[in-house]
Motif scaffolding. Structure first.
Motif, PDB file in Angstrom:
ATOM      1  N   ARG A 117       0.826  -1.208   0.000  1.00 29.71           N
ATOM      2  CA  ARG A 117       0.000   0.000   0.000  1.00 29.71           C
ATOM      3  C   ARG A 117       0.860   1.257   0.000  1.00 29.71           C
ATOM      4  N   ALA A 118       1.952   1.230   0.760  1.00 32.01           N
ATOM      5  CA  ALA A 118       2.844   2.387   0.794  1.00 32.01           C
ATOM      6  C   ALA A 118       3.447   2.655  -0.585  1.00 32.01           C
ATOM      7  N   LEU A 119       3.879   1.606  -1.259  1.00 34.01           N
ATOM      8  CA  LEU A 119       4.462   1.763  -2.587  1.00 34.01           C
ATOM      9  C   LEU A 119       3.421   2.270  -3.587  1.00 34.01           C
ATOM     10  N   ASN A 120       2.194   1.771  -3.460  1.00 33.37           N
ATOM     11  CA  ASN A 120       1.130   2.254  -4.343  1.00 33.37           C
ATOM     12  C   ASN A 120       0.865   3.738  -4.120  1.00 33.37           C
ATOM     13  N   GLU A 121       0.858   4.158  -2.850  1.00 34.12           N
ATOM     14  CA  GLU A 121       0.614   5.563  -2.555  1.00 34.12           C
ATOM     15  C   GLU A 121       1.746   6.440  -3.087  1.00 34.12           C
ATOM     16  N   LEU A 122       2.978   5.978  -2.986  1.00 32.91           N
ATOM     17  CA  LEU A 122       4.107   6.738  -3.531  1.00 32.91           C
ATOM     18  C   LEU A 122       3.998   6.857  -5.048  1.00 32.91           C
ATOM     19  N   GLU A 123       3.570   5.769  -5.696  1.00 35.82           N
ATOM     20  CA  GLU A 123       3.399   5.799  -7.145  1.00 35.82           C
ATOM     21  C   GLU A 123       2.303   6.779  -7.539  1.00 35.82           C
ATOM     22  N   ARG A 124       1.213   6.787  -6.788  1.00 30.54           N
ATOM     23  CA  ARG A 124       0.118   7.712  -7.057  1.00 30.54           C
ATOM     24  C   ARG A 124       0.571   9.155  -6.848  1.00 30.54           C
ATOM     25  N   ALA A 125       1.312   9.398  -5.778  1.00 28.98           N
ATOM     26  CA  ALA A 125       1.785  10.752  -5.507  1.00 28.98           C
ATOM     27  C   ALA A 125       2.704  11.245  -6.613  1.00 28.98           C
ATOM     28  N   ARG A 134       1.626  17.251 -16.734  1.00 27.97           N
ATOM     29  CA  ARG A 134       1.928  18.121 -17.859  1.00 27.97           C
ATOM     30  C   ARG A 134       1.088  19.376 -17.700  1.00 27.97           C
ATOM     31  N   PRO A 135       1.526  20.513 -18.248  1.00 29.65           N
ATOM     32  CA  PRO A 135       0.764  21.758 -18.094  1.00 29.65           C
ATOM     33  C   PRO A 135      -0.692  21.597 -18.539  1.00 29.65           C
ATOM     34  N   GLY A 136      -1.612  21.987 -17.650  1.00 26.15           N
ATOM     35  CA  GLY A 136      -3.026  21.942 -17.998  1.00 26.15           C
ATOM     36  C   GLY A 136      -3.638  20.560 -18.031  1.00 26.15           C
ATOM     37  N   GLU A 137      -2.929  19.542 -17.592  1.00 31.20           N
ATOM     38  CA  GLU A 137      -3.433  18.164 -17.681  1.00 31.20           C
ATOM     39  C   GLU A 137      -3.538  17.548 -16.292  1.00 31.20           C
ATOM     40  N   VAL A 138      -4.670  16.901 -16.031  1.00 27.71           N
ATOM     41  CA  VAL A 138      -4.841  16.163 -14.789  1.00 27.71           C
ATOM     42  C   VAL A 138      -4.179  14.799 -14.939  1.00 27.71           C
ATOM     43  N   THR A 139      -3.370  14.442 -13.972  1.00 26.68           N
ATOM     44  CA  THR A 139      -2.709  13.142 -14.007  1.00 26.68           C
ATOM     45  C   THR A 139      -2.957  12.424 -12.693  1.00 26.68           C
ATOM     46  N   GLY A 140      -2.747  11.123 -12.708  1.00 28.05           N
ATOM     47  CA  GLY A 140      -2.902  10.344 -11.486  1.00 28.05           C
ATOM     48  C   GLY A 140      -3.341   8.931 -11.786  1.00 28.05           C
ATOM     49  N   ILE A 141      -3.284   8.106 -10.771  1.00 29.18           N
ATOM     50  CA  ILE A 141      -3.697   6.706 -10.857  1.00 29.18           C
ATOM     51  C   ILE A 141      -4.991   6.549 -10.067  1.00 29.18           C
ATOM     52  N   HIS A 191      -8.833  12.470 -20.888  1.00 25.83           N
ATOM     53  CA  HIS A 191      -7.841  12.688 -19.827  1.00 25.83           C
ATOM     54  C   HIS A 191      -6.732  11.635 -19.928  1.00 25.83           C
ATOM     55  N   PRO A 192      -5.879  11.736 -20.933  1.00 22.64           N
ATOM     56  CA  PRO A 192      -4.849  10.700 -21.146  1.00 22.64           C
ATOM     57  C   PRO A 192      -3.839  10.596 -20.016  1.00 22.64           C
ATOM     58  N   GLY A 193      -3.775  11.602 -19.142  1.00 19.29           N
ATOM     59  CA  GLY A 193      -2.838  11.535 -18.025  1.00 19.29           C
ATOM     60  C   GLY A 193      -3.354  10.747 -16.842  1.00 19.29           C
ATOM     61  N   VAL A 194      -4.600  10.272 -16.926  1.00 22.54           N
ATOM     62  CA  VAL A 194      -5.184   9.478 -15.833  1.00 22.54           C
ATOM     63  C   VAL A 194      -5.030   8.001 -16.156  1.00 22.54           C
ATOM     64  N   GLU A 195      -4.402   7.255 -15.268  1.00 20.38           N
ATOM     65  CA  GLU A 195      -4.233   5.811 -15.445  1.00 20.38           C
ATOM     66  C   GLU A 195      -5.306   5.084 -14.640  1.00 20.38           C
ATOM     67  N   LEU A 196      -6.134   4.318 -15.338  1.00 22.76           N
ATOM     68  CA  LEU A 196      -7.203   3.572 -14.683  1.00 22.76           C
ATOM     69  C   LEU A 196      -6.741   2.167 -14.316  1.00 22.76           C
ATOM     70  N   ALA A 207      -8.077  13.421 -10.321  1.00 25.79           N
ATOM     71  CA  ALA A 207      -8.222  12.261 -11.218  1.00 25.79           C
ATOM     72  C   ALA A 207      -9.379  11.375 -10.768  1.00 25.79           C
ATOM     73  N   VAL A 208      -9.565  11.229  -9.450  1.00 24.46           N
ATOM     74  CA  VAL A 208     -10.677  10.426  -8.937  1.00 24.46           C
ATOM     75  C   VAL A 208     -12.004  11.110  -9.249  1.00 24.46           C
ATOM     76  N   GLU A 209     -12.062  12.421  -9.112  1.00 19.60           N
ATOM     77  CA  GLU A 209     -13.283  13.166  -9.436  1.00 19.60           C
ATOM     78  C   GLU A 209     -13.643  12.979 -10.906  1.00 19.60           C
ATOM     79  N   ILE A 210     -12.646  12.985 -11.775  1.00 20.86           N
ATOM     80  CA  ILE A 210     -12.890  12.810 -13.206  1.00 20.86           C
ATOM     81  C   ILE A 210     -13.481  11.435 -13.493  1.00 20.86           C
ATOM     82  N   VAL A 211     -12.899  10.400 -12.905  1.00 23.64           N
ATOM     83  CA  VAL A 211     -13.401   9.044 -13.143  1.00 23.64           C
ATOM     84  C   VAL A 211     -14.813   8.891 -12.612  1.00 23.64           C
TER      85      VAL A 211
END
Length: 317
Positions: A70-78, A85-92, A117-122, A281-285
């Motif tokens: 879980r810690a590693l997942n949170e670090l990856e998300r952070a 990228r400028p103007g782009e929402v990113t996140g897992i 939102h290509p910067g969001v990884e589902l 990113a969560v709000e977008i999904v």
């Protein structure tokens, strides 16, 4: 305790071998062994036991592996969130989907999020409602579809749609959407049922109690797909939510009719944790998922579904 040690710990636990873990981590085997040994010395406990089947975590090891993952997942998300990228929402975003809804929602959601939102990884996980709720409580999911759930101290539950349960049979049975079938008639047939303890089975058992009939259950399974396969093979009828059999009925593989006497409904909600910030990113999904569900229900792709409205038929979630 550092990130490299945690990665070594989790990788060894997942593959069961220091040698294989070293290959995956692009390290030499002694380096991985040293990282595990350093962790054990720091904590004063053994984290693995060597068996013929490979390296297996001890009880202490399992606890640490779970927390480390879980810690590693949170670090990856952070990392994904703070390097946009400028103007782009990113996140897992890790989303839970009910197994019955995955055929209808998974691919359209991935496409919609990917285009806008290509910067969001589902990351999509499918399971039954009870498992998804546990994963949401444990922090392994950011949001999830659940059913027949009210808000709780740990979770917000936003009602989305209410749907009817259907009797499902081979095409020769001639069940039709415009001819509801009484529960007693279905109960008299050999039945392929969800396993006891499954939330859907609880709904069905409740309907049987209200109608005062006993069900002729021939087989139980924890898989919706197996339920349908066994019906196709002639082992009996089953009972499923409309969304789980829409394609099968449309292509003529199965016949189905809404249950009646009594009607049986379930309410689908969007569950989210009450605590912590909600990343963009969560709000977008959540927004895209809600839009897809609204569209499917409004355009008839979700059989017998009614959208939730505060004072409407979906209000009694």
């Amino acid at each position: 305790m550092d990130v490299k040690q945690l990665k070594a710990l989790v990788t060894v636990a997942e593959v069961g071998s220091v040698t294989r873990a070293a290959e995956l981590l692009h390290l030499v085997q002694p380096a991985v062994t040293r990282q595990i040994r350093t962790l054990e010395e720091e904590l004063g406990v053994s984290l693995f036991q060597r068996t013929r089947q490979g390296m297996r975590p001890t009880e202490a090891g399992e606890i640490l592996v779970d927390r480390a993952r879980r810690a590693l997942n949170e670090l990856e998300r952070a990392r994904a969130e703070v390097q946009p990228r400028p103007g782009e929402v990113t996140g897992i975003v890790t989303l839970g989907l009910l197994e019955s809804t995955s055929d209808l929602l998974a691919e359209p959601l991935v496409s919609a999020v990917g285009v806008a939102h290509p910067g969001v990884e589902l990351r999509l996980l499918t399971a039954y409602s009870g498992h998804l709720q546990q994963w949401l409580d444990d922090g392994d999911l950011d949001l999830s579809l659940l059913y027949n759930l009210d808000s709780s101290p740990s979770l917000n539950a936003r009602p989305l749609v209410r749907e009817r349960l259907w009797a499902v049979a081979p095409t020769a049975a001639g069940l039709r959407a415009d001819r509801p079938v009484p529960f007693a008639e279905v109960a008299a047939r050999p039945l392929v049922m969800p396993a006891s303890g499954h939330a859907l089975r609880t709904l069905i058992d409740g309907a049987a109690a209200r109608s005062g009939v006993a069900m002729d259950i021939t087989v139980q399974t924890n898989s919706l797909r197996v339920q349908k396969q066994l019906v196709l093979a002639g082992h009996g009828w089953t009972i499923l939510p409309g969304v789980g059999i829409a394609d099968d009925v449309a292509n003529g593989a199965l016949s189905a009719a809404p249950l009646s006497e009594p009607d049986v409904w379930r309410s689908i909600v969007l569950g989210t944790p009450r605590y912590g910030r909600v990343p963009p990113a969560v709000e977008i999904v959540a927004r895209e998922l809600t839009r897809l569900i609204d569209s499917a229900a409004s355009h008839g792709r979700w059989p017998s579904a009614r959208l939730h409205t505060p004072d409407g038929p979906g209000a009694d979630a």
